[in-house]
Design a protein around this motif. Structure first.
Motif, PDB file in Angstrom:
ATOM      1  N   GLY A   1      87.129  -2.407 139.145  1.00  0.00           N
ATOM      2  CA  GLY A   1      86.821  -3.564 139.990  1.00  0.00           C
ATOM      3  C   GLY A   1      88.011  -4.506 140.134  1.00  0.00           C
ATOM      4  N   LEU A   2      88.912  -4.443 139.164  1.00  0.00           N
ATOM      5  CA  LEU A   2      90.132  -5.272 139.206  1.00  0.00           C
ATOM      6  C   LEU A   2      91.305  -4.481 139.788  1.00  0.00           C
TER       7      LEU A   2
ATOM      8  N   GLU B   1      88.304  -7.925 128.315  1.00  0.00           N
ATOM      9  CA  GLU B   1      88.163  -8.221 129.740  1.00  0.00           C
ATOM     10  C   GLU B   1      89.188  -9.271 130.173  1.00  0.00           C
ATOM     11  N   GLU B   2      89.433 -10.260 129.306  1.00  0.00           N
ATOM     12  CA  GLU B   2      90.433 -11.275 129.665  1.00  0.00           C
ATOM     13  C   GLU B   2      91.845 -10.679 129.662  1.00  0.00           C
TER      14      GLU B   2
ATOM     15  N   ALA C   1      81.545   1.255 131.050  1.00  0.00           N
ATOM     16  CA  ALA C   1      81.444  -0.081 131.653  1.00  0.00           C
ATOM     17  C   ALA C   1      82.824  -0.740 131.733  1.00  0.00           C
ATOM     18  N   LEU C   2      83.634  -0.560 130.681  1.00  0.00           N
ATOM     19  CA  LEU C   2      84.987  -1.164 130.718  1.00  0.00           C
ATOM     20  C   LEU C   2      85.826  -0.516 131.815  1.00  0.00           C
ATOM     21  N   ARG C   3      85.663   0.794 131.959  1.00  0.00           N
ATOM     22  CA  ARG C   3      86.406   1.515 133.003  1.00  0.00           C
ATOM     23  C   ARG C   3      86.005   1.007 134.393  1.00  0.00           C
ATOM     24  N   ALA C   4      84.702   0.802 134.572  1.00  0.00           N
ATOM     25  CA  ALA C   4      84.216   0.304 135.867  1.00  0.00           C
ATOM     26  C   ALA C   4      84.705  -1.128 136.097  1.00  0.00           C
ATOM     27  N   HIS C   5      84.704  -1.916 135.029  1.00  0.00           N
ATOM     28  CA  HIS C   5      85.188  -3.293 135.136  1.00  0.00           C
ATOM     29  C   HIS C   5      86.665  -3.301 135.554  1.00  0.00           C
ATOM     30  N   ALA C   6      87.444  -2.413 134.928  1.00  0.00           N
ATOM     31  CA  ALA C   6      88.871  -2.318 135.272  1.00  0.00           C
ATOM     32  C   ALA C   6      89.028  -1.889 136.734  1.00  0.00           C
TER      33      ALA C   6
ATOM     34  N   THR D   1      87.420   6.894 129.256  1.00  0.00           N
ATOM     35  CA  THR D   1      88.204   5.931 130.040  1.00  0.00           C
ATOM     36  C   THR D   1      88.987   6.612 131.162  1.00  0.00           C
TER      37      THR D   1
END
Ligand code: RM4
Ligand code: MN
Ligand code: MN
Length: 418
Positions: free
Chosen positions: A109-110, A69-70, A102-107, A157
């Motif tokens: 969001g960025l 995430e970082e 979840a990582l895809r959604a987090h990305a 992804t």
């Protein structure tokens, strides 16, 4: 897009005017070039934000990401400032998470997409004699299964490309049977290719030496191309700028692969001697321009299959910063790609063709140089600002306080490394 008449208003200091004049002399509008620059996409590598180095020493840097995430946060900033880096390539297992959705959604969001999935076929104890070409069927099974897992990850992804680099090869003559290695490699690749979704591609990277020193199993573009031709149209060659011997004409390789409709992507970086993984365009900006010149020309090729190949190329950076600051190095690399593409778009193709047909070598060469020598910085400043980025991403980064913040906040935990 800024209309021609509105350029005068945005171009307050008149800095873009020389470029507009250069294009007007070709009967072209600034809008066309601006539109293509706005569409430029460069994928940055997750591993370029982590600690990396040479085989001698990795120098850790303060503020380096401790989690995927970082890494994404840093990549998002590079995209925000340049307007041209909307996706991040992932390396498995370095970036493995439990929940890919979840990582895809987090990305998302960025405002980032997850890009090419890079399997790791070089860091397991069992890969001493190779991975997909290993003499032992059990080790080949493990390697194929890892890539198949990467195909599943790519599905989750939303990634189009599986990007394959092999460390496979031999160090001594006689160590293994060269044709047997190729047969085993092809059989492994066939199983992987068959598992791809119809929208996915297998990008096959080559490198002339290292870590194997006698015979690398995919040593050059010809070996990669012939493997791809055996597999099918969605197997395409990936050109890493650091993977050639000294003096090799990379733009000619690019032209050849485009003509064969098999250029799948790039790993951009800079090199002086070996696979140096330096900042893009730092050692040979003319070479970078000449590569982009082939690509920009092919995008408009009358042969629609060639044009489609050029438009589908995955532009990726593959850098492992050693001593330079990571985020500024990535920013400068993206900016250098923007500059090389901008210059390539300025080439007077009609004049070039006329000179070529007339056999006027000096005029033809000079036509390329005229584009290469044009100062495109004011144009790119406008393009980036129009994309919500920064006229000068490096100045903006220095003024943002981001570096100070990550150095303050990212303490404890384990810094990510390759
Ligand atoms: C290799 C090659 C691959 C990259 C690894 C880390 O030399 O360039 O693309 O993933 O390094
Ligand atoms: Mn690479
Ligand atoms: Mn490399």
């Amino acid at each position: 897009m800024v209309r021609e008449a509105e350029w005068a208003a945005v171009d307050e200091d008149g800095a873009v005017a020389p470029i507009a004049a250069l294009l007007a002399a070709q009967g072209r509008a600034l809008d066309e070039v601006e539109g293509r620059l706005r569409a430029q996409r460069i994928e940055t590598p997750s591993w370029g934000y982590a600690n990396s180095g040479t085989r001698f020493k990795v120098f850790p840097q303060p503020g380096v990401p401790r989690t995927v995430e970082e890494k994404l946060a840093d990549a998002a900033l590079v995209h925000r400032l340049t307007g041209a880096a909307p996706a991040v390539a992932l390396h498995i297992p370095w970036d493995r998470v439990d929940d890919w959705a979840a990582l895809r959604a987090h990305a998302a969001g960025l405002v980032l997409a997850l890009g090419a999935i890079n399997p790791n076929l070089f860091q397991d104890e069992r890969y001493k004699l190779g991975s997909l070409a290993h003499p032992d069927a059990a080790v080949r099974r493990q390697a194929v299964d890892h890539v198949l897992e990467c195909v599943t990850i790519a599905r989750a992804t939303g990634s189009r490309d599986i990007s394959l680099w092999l460390a496979d090869g031999t160090n001594y003559p006689g160590q293994d049977d060269l044709r047997a290695r190729r047969r085993r490699l092809l059989a492994s690749l066939e199983e992987i290719y068959a598992a791809l979704d119809p929208t996915m591609r297998l990008l096959v990277e080559y490198k002339f030496y290292e870590p194997a020193f006698y015979a690398t199993d995919i040593a050059d573009w010809g070996m990669a191309l012939t493997l791809c031709q055996r597999l099918g149209p969605r197997a395409q060659v990936l050109v890493d700028l650091g993977h050639h011997a000294q003096g090799v004409n990379i733009e000619q390789i690019v032209a050849t692969l485009l003509a064969e409709e098999r250029l799948g992507g790039f790993h951009f970086n800079g090199r002086k001697y070996g696979d140096d993984d330096l900042m893009v365009g730092s050692t040979n900006p003319l070479e970078l321009f000449l590569i982009y010149n082939e690509l920009a020309a092919a995008e408009e090729d009358a042969d629609t299959a060639v044009a489609a190949t050029a438009r589908a190329v995955a532009y990726m950076i593959d850098q492992s910063h050693n001593v330079e600051a990571k985020i500024p190095a990535m920013l400068l690399s993206v900016m250098n790609c923007q500059a090389a593409y901008a210059k390539a778009l300025l080439v007077d193709r009609a004049a070039l063709r006329r000179a070529q047909e007339a056999g006027d070598i000096v005029a033809a060469h000079r036509t390329l140089l005229a584009a290469f020598e044009t100062d495109v910085r004011p144009l790119l400043a406008h393009v980036r600002a129009g994309l919500g980025g920064a006229a000068d991403p490096l100045d903006a980064y220095a003024a943002s306080g981001y570096q100070e913040r990550i150095e303050r906040e990212r303490v404890g935990g384990n810094q990510m490394s390759w």
